[in-house]
Design an enzyme around this catalytic site. Structure first.
Site, PDB file in Angstrom:
ATOM      1  N   PRO A 251      22.706 -53.407  49.283  1.00 44.13           N
ATOM      2  CA  PRO A 251      22.028 -54.112  50.384  1.00 44.13           C
ATOM      3  C   PRO A 251      20.530 -53.829  50.534  1.00 44.13           C
ATOM      4  O   PRO A 251      20.084 -53.207  51.500  1.00 44.13           O
ATOM      5  CB  PRO A 251      22.803 -53.631  51.605  1.00 44.13           C
ATOM      6  CG  PRO A 251      23.241 -52.254  51.245  1.00 44.13           C
ATOM      7  CD  PRO A 251      23.525 -52.302  49.768  1.00 44.13           C
ATOM      8  N   CYS A 252      19.727 -54.333  49.600  1.00 47.52           N
ATOM      9  CA  CYS A 252      18.282 -54.177  49.705  1.00 47.52           C
ATOM     10  C   CYS A 252      17.723 -54.892  50.936  1.00 47.52           C
ATOM     11  O   CYS A 252      16.641 -54.548  51.414  1.00 47.52           O
ATOM     12  CB  CYS A 252      17.592 -54.640  48.426  1.00 47.52           C
ATOM     13  SG  CYS A 252      18.044 -56.283  47.869  1.00 47.52           S
ATOM     14  N   HIS A 253      18.477 -55.835  51.486  1.00 48.55           N
ATOM     15  CA  HIS A 253      18.033 -56.518  52.704  1.00 48.55           C
ATOM     16  C   HIS A 253      17.979 -55.572  53.902  1.00 48.55           C
ATOM     17  O   HIS A 253      17.326 -55.868  54.892  1.00 48.55           O
ATOM     18  CB  HIS A 253      18.924 -57.727  53.013  1.00 48.55           C
ATOM     19  CG  HIS A 253      20.364 -57.397  53.221  1.00 48.55           C
ATOM     20  ND1 HIS A 253      21.238 -57.245  52.163  1.00 48.55           N
ATOM     21  CD2 HIS A 253      21.088 -57.174  54.349  1.00 48.55           C
ATOM     22  CE1 HIS A 253      22.451 -56.955  52.636  1.00 48.55           C
ATOM     23  NE2 HIS A 253      22.377 -56.904  53.961  1.00 48.55           N
TER      24      HIS A 253
END
Length: 167
Positions: A119-121
């Site tokens: 989850p780079c978001h």
């Protein structure tokens, strides 16, 4: 040894997602369509978990992941997997934890081959600024994912439990 690879296109609220597996692990999640789907068990399970995630029913992916990248990028991606569903960290906070610089963390985020699942978001700039997002739709996609998670987050979120291996 012959490598077994598969590809599968999954329709999602973010558009078509192209999943790629190799030797029983998910290696890439990108935007687009496969010329010819060649699904396997890991891709079928990834599609099932993504559907539940986008419906707000799945808060932790349980998949074997093998993203290709440097040792530093692997450490950043592992840190991302520890961020609870609905939670966020900053580039600077991750950099301090890893003894690095925020710009290097941003570079690892941009090179993430399995966005959404890794989850780079959930990584933001200082003061809550959006930062960037390398997936299709850019910052709109990042905002959509964060909003989805905020709407469905349990009160006490637990870290992701995806299995992570070096490629």
């Amino acid at each position: 040894m012959e490598r077994r690879t598969g590809q599968l296109t999954v329709d999602s609220p973010l558009g078509p997602l192209l999943l790629t597996s190799q030797d029983g692990a998910l290696t890439v999640l990108g935007w687009g369509r496969a010329e010819r789907d060649a699904p396997d068990a890991v891709l079928d399970e990834t599609a099932r978990q993504l559907e539940a995630y986008f419906a707000g029913r799945l808060h932790r992916f349980d998949l074997l992941l093998k993203p290709a990248g440097t040792a530093f990028r692997q450490s950043v991606w592992a840190a991302m997997l520890a961020i609870p569903y609905g939670g966020t960290l900053t580039y600077g906070g991750v950099a301090r934890a890893l003894g690095s610089a925020p710009r290097a963390v941003g570079g690892a985020c941009g090179a993430n081959p399995i966005p959404v699942i890794i989850p780079c978001h959930r990584i933001l700039g200082s003061g809550g600024a959006a930062g960037g997002y390398s997936g299709q739709g850019g910052l709109e996609t990042k905002a959509w994912l964060l909003d989805l998670e905020r709407r469905h987050a349990p009160e006490a979120a637990a870290p992701a439990t995806a299995q992570f291996a070096l490629l």
